[in-house]
Each structure stands twice: as structure tokens, then as C-alpha cells.
Write an enzyme that holds these catalytic residues in place. Structure first.
Site, PDB file in Angstrom:
ATOM      1  N   SER A  97      22.578  32.021  54.667  1.00  0.00           N
ATOM      2  CA  SER A  97      21.379  30.966  55.248  1.00  0.00           C
ATOM      3  C   SER A  97      22.165  29.938  55.485  1.00  0.00           C
ATOM      4  CB  SER A  97      20.743  30.645  54.019  1.00  0.00           C
ATOM      5  OG  SER A  97      19.074  31.552  54.123  1.00  0.00           O
ATOM      6  N   GLU A 154      24.058  24.326  54.692  1.00  0.00           N
ATOM      7  CA  GLU A 154      23.741  24.995  53.430  1.00  0.00           C
ATOM      8  C   GLU A 154      25.354  25.546  53.655  1.00  0.00           C
ATOM      9  OE1 GLU A 154      22.052  28.696  51.004  1.00  0.00           O
ATOM     10  OE2 GLU A 154      21.281  27.462  51.803  1.00  0.00           O
ATOM     11  N   ARG A 183      20.033  24.040  45.338  1.00  0.00           N
ATOM     12  CA  ARG A 183      20.668  24.415  46.829  1.00  0.00           C
ATOM     13  C   ARG A 183      22.257  23.149  46.649  1.00  0.00           C
ATOM     14  NH1 ARG A 183      18.013  28.094  45.764  1.00  0.00           N
ATOM     15  NH2 ARG A 183      18.081  29.263  46.281  1.00  0.00           N
TER      16      ARG A 183
END
EC number: 1.3.1.98
Length: 257
Positions: free
Chosen positions: A183, A253, A141
Site C-alpha cells: 500500500s 504509508e 499503521r
């Protein structure tokens, strides 16, 4: 060129005010001191953000040249998915129902079930030109790119797999409904952010109009006209409780601007 954007309607979390955004239509345009937003799918806009900008229509394109697929950074994930399906190109099946534009997908190295957007990436177009994949440090990520992303090239490999696309769609169909970032936190190594949030008693917990979903605790939902403060306070509370109990630092995130 400028555009007035109402982030309470434009962003995926549906939080934010009306802010003027510069439209970038050339790699040569001035982007200094400006934060580039894409589809605003994983960002939280503060009440007093820095200068904002977004890529214009000139960066919304897809070109297929033999074994290389070139895509503009303003191109939506759904458009890339449909192009790959129509042209029988593999490795883009995971984009089905994943929101966002290519620039944001690369910036956060978006993915699903062990597959990432960077897997078949060969080059990224930055202000200094085309940069090879091996010069960029991709991780879970993260891309390590702190510059404006204008486009990317991918190696065409394999055929489109409809079963794989259906499996990815099924996995995402179980996710909570309602305005969210997707998320909220990156999963810590060998753990799951949602489970940690649930273990500290915050699954279904509400502050103002924001809540951690009672279906999946790593989804922060705007269920009733949540404010920036509602969302940021809930994020900080989760970080505090998880660190105090487990000594684990939850990392966002979502990008807070």
C-alpha cells in the site's frame, strides 16, 4: 562494518542507486544520524539519501521461553510465521506472505484485517533498554517509535490457526503483482485510499515507468525501470488531486528517505 547495497535490486519497489550502508551488530553501536533500513519493503530511497544503516545477523533470532517469544528486529516475517506454525503459536498467522523484517513491521504497526503486530507485544528493545508496550503509543499503521528498534517480546497466546493463515493468504493473493511498496497510502478514516485515487482518475495512470495499478489503485507499481522522480511525482499528483476534489490529505504509508 559496511556494505554496498544496490537499491534497484534490494528494495521492494526496485528503485534507487548503489549506497554504502553501515551494519549494526550491537545495541551499543553508533546509530546517531543514521537512517535504519530493514528489508526495504516500504521505503523509497532518494538520489541523495542521509547515512544509512541496517541491523546485522546478531539481530536475526527467535527465542521461546515458556510464554514469551523474543524476536530480533532483523528477523524476516516469513521466519517468524514459520516458527509460529512449527511451534503451534497463535496470532502470527497474518504474517504469511507479508514481506519485511520485525523492526519495520513494528515501526509501521503492520497488520491485516484488523489485526496488528502490536496486539500481543509486551516489550520493545530500544537503545535505552527494554521498553514496555504500554509506554508506546500504537495506532493504525503507526508506532510512535522514533528510535532504532533492536528486538521485541510477545506474549504467547492461543494456538496456530491454519484456516486463519489460509484466509489471510487468500486476501493477499488478489493484490497486484510487480515491484511495489504494498500500500502506498494509509487509508483515511472511514475511507479507502485506493478508491479516492480511482475517483480522481488515477487508477492505471502512469508517469515514466511508475503507475498506479489498474487492479488496485493504492498500489504504485514499478512496471518499467521507474526512477525516483517518476515515483515521487506520481505520489505528489495523487495527493494533489485527492485534496483538491475531496479535501482529504493522503498520508504516505511508504517512507521516503
Amino acid at each position: 562494518m559496511k556494505k554496498l547495497v544496490n537499491f534497484s535490486k534490494f528494495s521492494s519497489i526496485k528503485v534507487g542507486g548503489n549506497f554504502e550502508v553501515d551494519i549494526i551488530n550491537s545495541v551499543k553501536d553508533n546509530t546517531c544520524g543514521k537512517v535504519i533500513i530493514g528489508g526495504a519493503n516500504n521505503i523509497l530511497i532518494s538520489k541523495n539519501p542521509p547515512k544509512l544503516a541496517m541491523l546485522g545477523k546478531s539481530f536475526d533470532y527467535i527465542k521461546l521461553d515458556e510464554c514469551i517469544l523474543e524476536v530480533g528486529a532483523a528477523t524476516k516475517s516469513s521466519k517468524i510465521y514459520n516458527f509460529a506454525k512449527i511451534n503451534n503459536i497463535g496470532n502470527f498467522e497474518f504474517l504469511k506472505n507479508i514481506p519485511g523484517t520485525l523492526g519495520g513491521l513494528i515501526k509501521m504497526n503492520a497488520g491485516l484485517c484488523g489485526i496488528s503486530i502490536s496486539d500481543n507485544l509486551t516489550h520493545v528493545l530500544l537503545k535505552r533498554g527494554w521498553v514496555e508496550r504500554n509506554e508506546i503509543t500504537f495506532s493504525y499503521r503507526k508506532s510512535g517509535i522514533d528510535e532504532v528498534i533492536f528486538g521485541a517480546k510477545f506474549k504467547v497466546a492461543g494456538e496456530f490457526d491454519q484456516k486463519k493463515a489460509d484466509d489471510f493468504e487468500l486476501k493477499r493473493s488478489n493484490q497486484p503483482k510487480g515491484p511495489s511498496f504494498g500500500s502506498c497510502f494509509i487509508n483515511p478514516k472511514d475511507n479507502f485510499a485506493g478508491k479516492l485515487i480511482e475517483d480522481v482518475g488515477l487508477k492505471g495512470y502512469k508517469i515514466g515507468g511508475a503507475m498506479f495499478s489498474d487492479k488496485h489503485a493504492n498500489f504504485l507499481i514499478n512496471f518499467d525501470n521507474a526512477s525516483f522522480d517518476d515515483v515521487i511525482n506520481l505520489i505528489e499528483l495523487a495527493k494533489k488531486r485527492v485534496f483538491e476534489r475531496f479535501g482529504i490529505e493522503l498520508k504516505n504509508e511508504v517512507v521516503i528517505i
